[in-house]
Design a protein around this motif. Sequence first.
Motif, short mmCIF file in Angstrom:
data_model
loop_
_atom_site.label_atom_id
_atom_site.label_comp_id
_atom_site.label_asym_id
_atom_site.label_seq_id
_atom_site.Cartn_x
_atom_site.Cartn_y
_atom_site.Cartn_z
N ARG A 113 0.87 -1.20 -0.05
CA ARG A 113 0.09 -0.26 0.07
C ARG A 113 0.94 1.16 -0.08
O ARG A 113 0.75 2.26 -0.72
CB ARG A 113 -0.85 -0.03 1.22
N ARG A 132 2.55 1.96 -3.37
CA ARG A 132 1.54 2.26 -4.36
C ARG A 132 1.45 3.81 -4.58
O ARG A 132 1.20 4.48 -5.37
CB ARG A 132 0.03 1.84 -4.16
N LEU A 147 -5.43 -6.95 0.28
CA LEU A 147 -5.35 -5.80 -0.78
C LEU A 147 -6.71 -5.79 -1.66
O LEU A 147 -7.18 -4.58 -1.82
CB LEU A 147 -4.12 -6.05 -1.66
N PHE A 186 -8.02 -2.63 -4.53
CA PHE A 186 -6.45 -2.62 -4.82
C PHE A 186 -6.32 -2.95 -6.21
O PHE A 186 -6.62 -4.30 -6.60
CB PHE A 186 -5.49 -3.14 -3.79
#
Length: 294
Positions: free
Chosen positions: A15, A18, A68, A73
Amino acid sequence: MREFLTVNRVANKIRQLRETYSGTFLLVEGSSDKVFYERFVDKLACHLEITAGKPSSKQCAIEILAILETSNFQGILAIVDADFDHLQNTPVKNPNLLRTDTHDLETMLINSLAFDKVIALFGSEDKIIKFGRDLRSALLESCMSVGYLVWVSQSDGLNLKFDGIEFSKFVDSQTLKINELKLITEVINKSQAYSLTNEDIQKRLTNKKSSSHDPWQVCRGHDLVEILSIGLRKAIGSNTAIDVKPNSDESKNTLEGILLLAYEEIYFYETQLYSEIRLWETNNPPFKVLRNNV
């Protein structure tokens, strides 16, 4: 608890990445998997992340993927070993989860021409002729009992331990055939599962075996490499134990490491896994995994 922490730590790491990285995240089980897939991925467009953990790296990968996906995600893909999934007809309902064609990555290597290269490098032509059998078939036939025993342990909840078993105690160095009783004894002793008897285990093995089972799905790659190592020392070669060490976390100078190096891109093109990765890319634009020339 440790598994939960590991899974969440990796999910949180992805995360955070990202925030500055817009490419694909590819989850793989271990360091050898990363070495393998790094040769084919577009390193600018795809980031590989190892999910090694307990009780299994595969389960960790699946759980990280699930965490996720819960937060929607995008651009996340996991590739895991099939293990016994194909034999058990275990469906994959998640399009972001792919499995190896055969039992695991190592069996994919042995099922390719990389195996022939290793035999040409370490094998003795005279001994191979004298051996008189197809080497792959001989290895698979010998390894089936080990694979079935692993499968029985998992399906019947026996929790037998296979790490560190000494193959030389139950593999004939000249014929590469396995003495099933000695195998069972070695595993029971290693597991300290003294409440189990040889007769009980053999009965479970007999019930599990079927001529319809694909040996490439039953056998584990690590076990095949262990038996190959024994063969290259006596039955089909004259190497020292150090020369044909099966595997090690500390060194790439092992049979598994050499198999990885001997595996060419063209072999990968022929796999179902390659086709499935390309299909995933088609279904998940603009995310990419493989290089354009792969």
